[in-house]
Scaffold this motif. Structure first.
Motif, short mmCIF file in Angstrom:
data_model
loop_
_atom_site.label_atom_id
_atom_site.label_comp_id
_atom_site.label_asym_id
_atom_site.label_seq_id
_atom_site.Cartn_x
_atom_site.Cartn_y
_atom_site.Cartn_z
N UNK A 49 0.84 -1.21 0.00
CA UNK A 49 0.00 0.00 0.00
C UNK A 49 0.87 1.25 0.00
N UNK A 50 1.95 1.22 0.84
CA UNK A 50 2.86 2.36 0.87
C UNK A 50 3.56 2.53 -0.48
N UNK A 51 3.97 1.40 -1.05
CA UNK A 51 4.64 1.45 -2.37
C UNK A 51 3.70 1.96 -3.44
N UNK A 52 2.44 1.55 -3.36
CA UNK A 52 1.46 2.05 -4.33
C UNK A 52 1.33 3.57 -4.25
N UNK A 53 1.42 4.08 -2.99
CA UNK A 53 1.39 5.54 -2.84
C UNK A 53 2.63 6.17 -3.48
N UNK A 54 3.79 5.51 -3.22
CA UNK A 54 5.03 6.00 -3.83
C UNK A 54 4.94 5.92 -5.36
N UNK A 55 4.36 4.80 -5.81
CA UNK A 55 4.21 4.62 -7.26
C UNK A 55 3.32 5.71 -7.84
N UNK A 110 9.32 -0.80 -11.29
CA UNK A 110 9.09 -2.19 -11.67
C UNK A 110 9.79 -3.16 -10.73
N UNK A 111 11.03 -2.81 -10.32
CA UNK A 111 11.78 -3.68 -9.40
C UNK A 111 11.10 -3.81 -8.05
N UNK A 112 10.68 -2.68 -7.50
CA UNK A 112 10.03 -2.71 -6.19
C UNK A 112 8.71 -3.45 -6.24
#
Length: 448
Positions: A96-102, A187-189
């Motif tokens: 969820x945090x990564x999606x925000x970063x994305x 893409x990597x994350x």
């Protein structure tokens, strides 16, 4: 001739007496041997039941140990599942945090794309302007200056334009490189998180599968446990003499005893009155009769083969001839125990059963695990007692029958839950109201 005949008769009589002397102990020996064999068979059956109950108890304990081990394993699996669920929760939070970063990165990428597009448009405009104005070099611009000051201004302007073009091109190049790097990071994350989540999902599925298998084994063991317990209960019931009767039947027996208790009291009063009258008549007869020697002691014939009740030396007599095989009180059944509310006297089927005292029959019928039963209500010095005779082969009395001490009321048998023919005999103070109420040790009253 007569002398020879007499000698022959004497010889025959002697031979007959010898034959009878030898034959009688032999028959007694055979009877005793049969009783011993019967006793061994009964004890063997009891030992077999006791062993079977112990085996069932051991099997139940082993089953419980297996269940406990499985439960411990399930607890461990539950802890691992909880830990995995926590890890999955953390990964989902990271996703969820990564999606925000994305999302933020995608906004930055969109801004970069907008800047790149603006620069592309600017460069296209510059190219079109140059194309429309002809090929004018920066040197032509400097040489066409009117004065030195104009040259300096033109030089500064040309430098500014050149620097602006270089900066635009450099920014364009850096932004495109940054865009590619950010795309790769994105893409990597995303791929790492997806791989981590997939791994956790596989672990959780494996743990859930193990837990389901353990639960299945627990279910099987629980079913086996119920079966073992049921089989143990059946074995204990076969060994036990615990009564299971309806409240309605028990109340009916109690009511009948209450009704016949007065009959027993009246019987006792009549017996005492008759005894007093007989004693008075005997005393009068002795006083009136002349004194003379009596020779009637050996006047009777041979002894009868009929088994007679023992003579009373008090209020009660032994209710049958038999071996005391189970006393009153607690006794072991397999790995457990139960209270035995009477005494067991073992002998062969058909052995006579006698009334232990004068009384009136208050019950004569089958009764749960006791099989055929006769219950007799007694009045002794105004106190009501009740005796119970169980596992009878047959009985020859009915409710309301007044019986005298030593009168045969039944024969020994093996009806109900028994391991062999015997008499289960109980004494209760007061009316019989079930096994436990008023139960006393018969040995306190009757020499067995």
């Amino acid at each position: 001739m007569k002398s020879m005949a007499k000698n022959s008769i004497k010889t025959l009589a002697a031979a007959s007496a010898l034959f009878l002397f030898i034959q009688t102990p032999s028959a007694y020996a055979n009877s005793l041997s049969d009783l011993k064999d019967e006793k061994r068979q009964i004890e063997s059956k009891k030992d077999g039941l006791d062993s079977s109950i112990k085996n069932k108890t051991n099997a139940i304990t082993a089953n419980e140990d297996k269940q406990q081990k499985l439960l411990d394993q399930i607890q461990t699996l539950n802890a691992e599942i909880d830990k995995t669920n926590s890890n999955i929760k953390n990964v989902l939070a990271e996703i969820q945090s990564t999606n925000k970063e994305i999302k933020s990165l995608e906004d930055s990428i969109a801004e970069l794309l907008r800047k790149i597009e603006e620069r592309d448009l600017l460069l296209e405009d510059r190219a079109r302007a140059i194309q429309a104005g002809g090929t004018v070099s920066y040197l032509d611009v400097l040489l066409s200056s009117n004065s030195f000051v104009d040259f300096i201004d033109r030089f500064s302007a040309v430098n500014a334009l050149l620097e602006a073009d270089r900066q635009i091109i450099q920014d364009q190049k850096e932004d495109k490189q940054k865009l590619e790097e950010q795309k790769q990071v994105l893409e990597g994350k995303r791929q790492k998180l997806e791989d981590k989540k997939a791994e956790l999902d596989r672990l959780k599925a494996s743990l859930d599968g193990q837990k389901a298998e353990k639960n299945k084994l627990i279910d099987q063991l629980e079913k086996e446990q119920e079966k073992l317990k049921s089989e143990k209960v059946l074995l204990e019931k076969e060994y036990s003499e615990a009564l299971e009767i309806s409240d309605e039947l028990q109340q009916k027996i109690i009511d009948e005893q209450k009704r016949l208790a007065e009959v027993a009291r009246q019987q006792e009063a009549k017996r005492k009155a008759d005894a007093a009258a007989a004693a008075k008549a005997n005393a009068a007869a002795k006083a009136a009769a002349p004194t003379k020697a009596s020779n009637s002691g050996n006047s009777g014939g041979g002894s009868s083969s009929t088994v007679t009740a023992p003579q009373s030396n008090g209020t009660w007599i032994k209710p049958t001839n038999g071996r005391l095989t189970s006393p009153y009180g607690w006794r072991n059944i397999g790995a457990g125990s139960e209270f035995h509310y009477g005494v067991d006297l073992a002998n062969g089927t058909g052995t006579p059963i006698w009334a232990a005292a004068d009384g009136v029959v208050s019950y004569a019928a089958p009764l749960s695990s006791y099989g055929n039963v006769v219950i007799v209500t007694h009045s002794i010095d105004g106190q009501i007692y009740t005796t119970v005779y169980a596992h009878l082969n047959s009985f020859n009395v009915s409710v309301g029958t007044e019986v005298s001490q030593g009168q045969q009321i039944a024969t020994m048998g093996s009806t109900g839950r028994v391991t062999g023919p015997h008499l289960h005999f109980e004494v209760h103070i007061g009316a019989w109201q079930g096994q436990a109420v008023g139960s006393v040790n018969p040995l306190k009253y009757i020499p067995l």
